[in-house]
Design an enzyme around this catalytic site. Sequence first.
Site, short mmCIF file in Angstrom:
data_model
loop_
_atom_site.label_atom_id
_atom_site.label_comp_id
_atom_site.label_asym_id
_atom_site.label_seq_id
_atom_site.Cartn_x
_atom_site.Cartn_y
_atom_site.Cartn_z
N CYS A 82 -0.16 -6.11 5.57
CA CYS A 82 -0.39 -5.26 4.40
C CYS A 82 -1.89 -5.16 4.18
CB CYS A 82 0.30 -5.88 3.18
SG CYS A 82 -0.08 -5.09 1.59
N CYS A 91 -2.51 2.08 5.55
CA CYS A 91 -1.47 1.27 4.91
C CYS A 91 -0.35 1.13 5.92
CB CYS A 91 -0.97 1.96 3.63
SG CYS A 91 0.52 1.21 2.91
#
Length: 254
Positions: A70, A182
């Site tokens: 992440c 992302c």
Amino acid sequence: MKLGFFDSGIGGLTVLAEALRLLPAEDYLYMADTTHVPYGTKSKEEVQSFVFEAVEKMVQQGIDALVIACNTATSIAINELRERYSFPIVGMEPAVKPAVEMNRATGKRVLVLATPLTLQMPKYYALVSRVDQDGIVDSLPLPELVGYCESLQFDRKVMGEYFLAKLAPYDLDRYGIIVLGCTHYPFYTDILRDILPPHIEIVNGNAGTVRRLSALLTRYGIDTGLGSGNVTFMCTGGEAAYIDKMRLALTLLR
């Protein structure tokens, strides 16, 4: 050996899928912080506490190495996690450096798509400042996209219209590369390819992250190749339905 992969939701599965391709003879534990997803619209202090709590649960399951799959969590917590734990920990970084190097000869610009929180973090600004000597990197926050992904909204018409609206202010003829900053965003690679001009390349940092993981395992002297590619799923909320969703989402990437 068990390799841990952590994300706020299903986005880190795009990194796990790369690991399963490059390191197929390992066993994996994937943890999603379903209690708090999405991270990209929350405060730094909140996210940091969420990450610490979830990673400790993974440690209790006996992981030998950890990938923070992440970008937002990496920006906020990676240094503190490395201080807490002695096993190898790999984080995510938007693939800005390779994108800039690839575009240097073309004179085209680079557009980074990421969550608002990732783009606000000093780590991101430091990265861009370090590699973007010619000022060719632009950044576009997409606060809604993680939510779409978490709801498995992959309809080509709906999402194509979403991306076209977000990209409308940009003259895409000036850009050569779009960076998916992302780990949720690679789920939309094919949809983006459908709507972007053919000269634009789409890149992410997943393969580079897995290569760094492999190199660290060797450096730490951790035995590899002893597993079977088995994946155990966990989520902080304990929802059986979400675990089923993760299994389904992973099949979309393989």
